[in-house]
Scaffold this active site. Sequence first.
Site, PDB file in Angstrom:
ATOM      1  N   CYS A   2     -23.134  68.148  -6.813  1.00 19.38           N
ATOM      2  CA  CYS A   2     -23.277  67.636  -5.442  1.00 19.38           C
ATOM      3  C   CYS A   2     -24.576  66.740  -5.493  1.00 19.38           C
ATOM      4  O   CYS A   2     -25.413  66.936  -6.141  1.00 19.38           O
ATOM      5  CB  CYS A   2     -23.486  68.638  -4.309  1.00 19.38           C
ATOM      6  SG  CYS A   2     -22.158  69.833  -4.372  1.00 19.38           S
ATOM      7  N   ARG A  27     -22.846  61.777 -10.383  1.00 19.07           N
ATOM      8  CA  ARG A  27     -23.068  63.083 -10.705  1.00 19.07           C
ATOM      9  C   ARG A  27     -21.527  63.962 -10.607  1.00 19.07           C
ATOM     10  O   ARG A  27     -21.309  65.125 -10.965  1.00 19.07           O
ATOM     11  CB  ARG A  27     -23.964  63.854  -9.529  1.00 19.07           C
ATOM     12  CG  ARG A  27     -25.197  63.316  -9.822  1.00 19.07           C
ATOM     13  CD  ARG A  27     -26.264  63.578  -8.590  1.00 19.07           C
ATOM     14  NE  ARG A  27     -26.495  65.041  -8.662  1.00 19.07           N
ATOM     15  CZ  ARG A  27     -27.497  65.857  -8.837  1.00 19.07           C
ATOM     16  NH1 ARG A  27     -28.361  64.951  -9.564  1.00 19.07           N
ATOM     17  NH2 ARG A  27     -27.613  67.089  -8.648  1.00 19.07           N
ATOM     18  N   TRP A  73     -19.330  68.519  -4.374  1.00 14.45           N
ATOM     19  CA  TRP A  73     -18.483  68.765  -5.627  1.00 14.45           C
ATOM     20  C   TRP A  73     -17.913  70.245  -5.060  1.00 14.45           C
ATOM     21  O   TRP A  73     -18.705  71.123  -4.972  1.00 14.45           O
ATOM     22  CB  TRP A  73     -19.208  68.744  -6.866  1.00 14.45           C
ATOM     23  CG  TRP A  73     -18.312  69.056  -8.205  1.00 14.45           C
ATOM     24  CD1 TRP A  73     -17.724  67.838  -8.725  1.00 14.45           C
ATOM     25  CD2 TRP A  73     -18.178  70.206  -8.784  1.00 14.45           C
ATOM     26  NE1 TRP A  73     -16.845  68.478  -9.790  1.00 14.45           N
ATOM     27  CE2 TRP A  73     -17.351  69.977  -9.809  1.00 14.45           C
ATOM     28  CE3 TRP A  73     -18.546  71.422  -8.528  1.00 14.45           C
ATOM     29  CZ2 TRP A  73     -16.817  70.805 -10.787  1.00 14.45           C
ATOM     30  CZ3 TRP A  73     -18.031  72.631  -9.494  1.00 14.45           C
ATOM     31  CH2 TRP A  73     -17.241  72.071 -10.468  1.00 14.45           C
ATOM     32  N   ASN A  99     -27.054  71.763  -2.033  1.00 13.33           N
ATOM     33  CA  ASN A  99     -26.344  71.768  -3.417  1.00 13.33           C
ATOM     34  C   ASN A  99     -26.699  73.163  -3.849  1.00 13.33           C
ATOM     35  O   ASN A  99     -27.605  73.644  -3.679  1.00 13.33           O
ATOM     36  CB  ASN A  99     -27.287  70.901  -4.278  1.00 13.33           C
ATOM     37  CG  ASN A  99     -26.732  69.579  -4.126  1.00 13.33           C
ATOM     38  OD1 ASN A  99     -26.157  69.146  -3.169  1.00 13.33           O
ATOM     39  ND2 ASN A  99     -27.552  68.482  -4.888  1.00 13.33           N
ATOM     40  N   GLY A 100     -25.792  73.799  -4.682  1.00 13.58           N
ATOM     41  CA  GLY A 100     -25.861  74.958  -5.256  1.00 13.58           C
ATOM     42  C   GLY A 100     -24.883  75.968  -4.692  1.00 13.58           C
ATOM     43  O   GLY A 100     -23.929  75.754  -3.977  1.00 13.58           O
ATOM     44  N   GLU A 484     -16.771  66.553 -30.680  1.00 10.76           N
ATOM     45  CA  GLU A 484     -17.105  65.604 -29.837  1.00 10.76           C
ATOM     46  C   GLU A 484     -16.225  64.272 -29.477  1.00 10.76           C
ATOM     47  O   GLU A 484     -15.782  64.053 -28.206  1.00 10.76           O
ATOM     48  CB  GLU A 484     -18.600  64.914 -30.370  1.00 10.76           C
ATOM     49  CG  GLU A 484     -19.133  64.036 -29.258  1.00 10.76           C
ATOM     50  CD  GLU A 484     -19.639  64.373 -27.876  1.00 10.76           C
ATOM     51  OE1 GLU A 484     -19.184  65.595 -27.701  1.00 10.76           O
ATOM     52  OE2 GLU A 484     -19.985  63.634 -27.327  1.00 10.76           O
ATOM     53  N   LYS A 488     -14.593  63.690 -26.072  1.00 11.68           N
ATOM     54  CA  LYS A 488     -14.625  62.413 -25.012  1.00 11.68           C
ATOM     55  C   LYS A 488     -13.248  61.774 -24.781  1.00 11.68           C
ATOM     56  O   LYS A 488     -13.129  61.328 -23.464  1.00 11.68           O
ATOM     57  CB  LYS A 488     -15.136  61.419 -26.242  1.00 11.68           C
ATOM     58  CG  LYS A 488     -16.525  61.367 -26.486  1.00 11.68           C
ATOM     59  CD  LYS A 488     -17.581  61.059 -25.262  1.00 11.68           C
ATOM     60  CE  LYS A 488     -17.883  62.369 -24.549  1.00 11.68           C
ATOM     61  NZ  LYS A 488     -19.006  63.040 -24.918  1.00 11.68           N
ATOM     62  N   GLU A 491     -11.772  64.384 -21.585  1.00  9.00           N
ATOM     63  CA  GLU A 491     -12.579  64.251 -20.231  1.00  9.00           C
ATOM     64  C   GLU A 491     -12.309  62.976 -19.593  1.00  9.00           C
ATOM     65  O   GLU A 491     -12.288  62.698 -18.397  1.00  9.00           O
ATOM     66  CB  GLU A 491     -13.885  64.692 -20.519  1.00  9.00           C
ATOM     67  CG  GLU A 491     -15.009  63.736 -21.188  1.00  9.00           C
ATOM     68  CD  GLU A 491     -16.258  64.233 -21.305  1.00  9.00           C
ATOM     69  OE1 GLU A 491     -16.745  64.947 -20.378  1.00  9.00           O
ATOM     70  OE2 GLU A 491     -17.177  63.729 -22.007  1.00  9.00           O
ATOM     71  N   HIS A 507      -4.364  76.047 -41.487  1.00  9.06           N
ATOM     72  CA  HIS A 507      -4.284  77.609 -41.016  1.00  9.06           C
ATOM     73  C   HIS A 507      -3.700  77.381 -39.461  1.00  9.06           C
ATOM     74  O   HIS A 507      -3.832  78.465 -38.789  1.00  9.06           O
ATOM     75  CB  HIS A 507      -5.522  78.266 -41.047  1.00  9.06           C
ATOM     76  CG  HIS A 507      -5.966  78.251 -42.257  1.00  9.06           C
ATOM     77  ND1 HIS A 507      -5.523  79.290 -43.172  1.00  9.06           N
ATOM     78  CD2 HIS A 507      -7.238  77.632 -43.052  1.00  9.06           C
ATOM     79  CE1 HIS A 507      -6.421  79.221 -44.480  1.00  9.06           C
ATOM     80  NE2 HIS A 507      -7.465  78.275 -44.223  1.00  9.06           N
ATOM     81  N   LYS A 606     -21.507  65.198 -13.500  1.00  7.29           N
ATOM     82  CA  LYS A 606     -22.588  64.844 -14.747  1.00  7.29           C
ATOM     83  C   LYS A 606     -23.450  66.085 -15.024  1.00  7.29           C
ATOM     84  O   LYS A 606     -23.699  66.322 -16.304  1.00  7.29           O
ATOM     85  CB  LYS A 606     -23.306  63.655 -14.226  1.00  7.29           C
ATOM     86  CG  LYS A 606     -24.201  63.032 -15.136  1.00  7.29           C
ATOM     87  CD  LYS A 606     -23.682  62.519 -16.497  1.00  7.29           C
ATOM     88  CE  LYS A 606     -24.672  62.219 -17.472  1.00  7.29           C
ATOM     89  NZ  LYS A 606     -23.984  62.110 -18.840  1.00  7.29           N
TER      90      LYS A 606
HETATM   91  O1  M6R Z   1     -26.634  67.641 -19.203  1.00  5.22           O
HETATM   92  P1  M6R Z   1     -26.134  68.621 -20.240  1.00  5.22           P
HETATM   93  O2  M6R Z   1     -26.490  68.089 -21.538  1.00  5.22           O
HETATM   94  O3  M6R Z   1     -26.797  70.162 -20.245  1.00  5.22           O
HETATM   95  O4  M6R Z   1     -24.800  68.854 -20.230  1.00  5.22           O
HETATM   96  C1  M6R Z   1     -23.871  69.552 -20.899  1.00  5.22           C
HETATM   97  C2  M6R Z   1     -22.524  69.369 -20.209  1.00  5.22           C
HETATM   98  O5  M6R Z   1     -22.075  69.426 -19.173  1.00  5.22           O
HETATM   99  C3  M6R Z   1     -22.133  68.010 -20.967  1.00  5.22           C
HETATM  100  O6  M6R Z   1     -22.529  67.572 -22.312  1.00  5.22           O
HETATM  101  C4  M6R Z   1     -20.622  67.605 -20.744  1.00  5.22           C
HETATM  102  O7  M6R Z   1     -19.904  68.443 -21.451  1.00  5.22           O
HETATM  103  C5  M6R Z   1     -20.366  66.105 -20.662  1.00  5.22           C
HETATM  104  N1  M6R Z   1     -19.438  65.621 -19.738  1.00  5.22           N
HETATM  105  C6  M6R Z   1     -19.741  65.636 -22.053  1.00  5.22           C
HETATM  106  O8  M6R Z   1     -19.338  64.382 -22.102  1.00  5.22           O
END
Ligand code: M6R
Length: 611
Positions: A2, A27, A73, A99-100, A484, A488, A491, A507, A606
């Site tokens: 949020c 965000r 959110w 927020n929260g 990683e 990517k 997501e 395995h 984010k």
């Molecule tokens: O802000 P942070 O680095 O703590 O965030 C951690 C994860 O939420 C963040 O890396 C998330 O996995 C990304 N969307 C990856 O691209």
Amino acid sequence: MCGIVGYIGNKEAYPVLINGLKRLEYRGYDSAGIAIINGDTRIYKCKGKVSDLETFVKNKDVSGSIGMGHTRWATHGEPNNVNAHPHKSQYGHFVVIHNGIIENYSRLKTKLEKRGYTFKSQTDTEILANLIEYIYLKGKVSGEIAVRLALTKVIGTYGLIVSCKEEQNQLIAARNGSPLVVGIGKKEYYIASDATPIVEYTNSVIYLNDNDVAIIKKDELTIKTIHNDKQIPKIQTLDLDIGEIEKGGFDHFMLKEIFEQPKAILDTFRGRMSANKTDIYLGGLYNVLPKLVEAKRIIIIGCGTSWHAGLVGEYLIEEYAKIPVEVEYASEFRYRKPIIYKDDIIIAISQSGETADTLAAIKLAQESGAIVLGICNVVGSSIPRLTDAGVYTHAGPEIGVASTKAFTSQVTILTMMAMLLGKKRNVLSQEEYKNLIAELTKTPDKIALILKHCENIKNIAAKYKDATNFLYLGRGYFFPVALEGALKLKEISYIHAEGYPAAEMKHGPIALIDEKMPVVVIATKDKSYEKIVSNIQEIKARKGVVIAVVTEGDTVIKNLADHVIEIPDSDQALAPLLTVVPLQLLSYYIAVMRGCNVDQPRNLAKSVTVE
Ligand code: M6R
């Protein structure tokens, strides 16, 4: 997650709120709303994007110089018009954006229901609005006191703005676990959950601390704790340029951020190397360096991409500094009963500095007396404020939800730390240390070269954009890179992808391989080159499609793989910084070709400020 924006001053609030909400879109959110306070309080809110809200308010009265805006959110209750913020209390005395998560919302709700309150939405925020109102009416207290008293009854996290109908000349903002920053203008104040909506108006800001309540009038700001202790505000200057939060000619923030990596890494070096590039200084670690050098164990915590950077850190620190390292998901670490010794060093990695699980894991580690260091990107965020020492990555604002330049700058810091510790612990000779630094400084130019050849990656993306599964394989330093790369792709393109250590393929995952399965293999020339060549042969023997990331000039894999992406030659330990870049581009192009919203992928936020 949020986003919050608020304004009080002499100009029209609406443009500030709507622009602010657009700045906060990155965000992640599913609905948006505003309240304009001008005699009465007008609330406009709807499910969908900020642009839907703009359409919704067209031809409606949005005049007034006090207001608040919110992007939601969903946590409690599905995304819809009713659950969107702001929320009004039952008798209309209070309007709240939040927020929260209010964890004891159910108990508070039951109590309020017994006192005649009913609820229109499924949100915890509406409960808070009514709790404030109940205290306000019952206690016949001011709006500010009602807010403070209500917050003493709340268990959970909040960043919020409240307006009271009878005290329209002020906004009340409060924070616990969900960031809020107040921007100071001339006879005006801005409030936001991060600095992006504020930076175009002022660079004078105050970051609220947990338990702070700010009482904000257009020409007066008072900060107290929820227990009424006055606080002295610490005014800070924002080091953020408006250009940094705009797309600058790129189609998406993600692409801009991928292309910014040479600069982001340079900015991460800046001021941290001696002029002749033979020594590393990490000023933020100065006070803890002796303890770090003597550490018996380092535990790295983080989530998502930051956790992947931590895995690269493990390999680096164990190789160069010979200190045992464990890497943990913050979300697991905080809920199990980890054994943490007083002389352990914990390194928390986070782009945003606000990830709830990482924050909670830090607090747990601190309870055990261990030193906690932070590697964060967002200056002034919660993690750097909570940790004992740390290093900023200086990658600049990362707006795309998919982390790119944050990863490479985190790995850069971990590389520098590993080298520095290696030197101080006499694992690395002066000569080796110097050579490694020299090699590291060449990284930005090498990344620039990879970026120059993005057309090849785009062509590969076009071929496999309709695949339903991808496998990513790497050995050693490239296993975290494989993870990683897979993250990517998942997501932003919603294609299922898995990252695996290449040797583990036999395995299990090898069963998945057929002619429909693209397998991305990181296969640069290093000590396990022969083994990775065998892995590629195993995939080809099962008709899998191989997209290999190879060292330039490689002819062996060129003859085996379906596609190769060349990267410049590099020391193996520094190559994660290079090999990840083609994987970022591959995901980006595939997602764009599939028509996905690259910068704001569905369901993602984010910074994940809830558990
Ligand atoms: O802000 P942070 O680095 O703590 O965030 C951690 C994860 O939420 C963040 O890396 C998330 O996995 C990304 N969307 C990856 O691209």
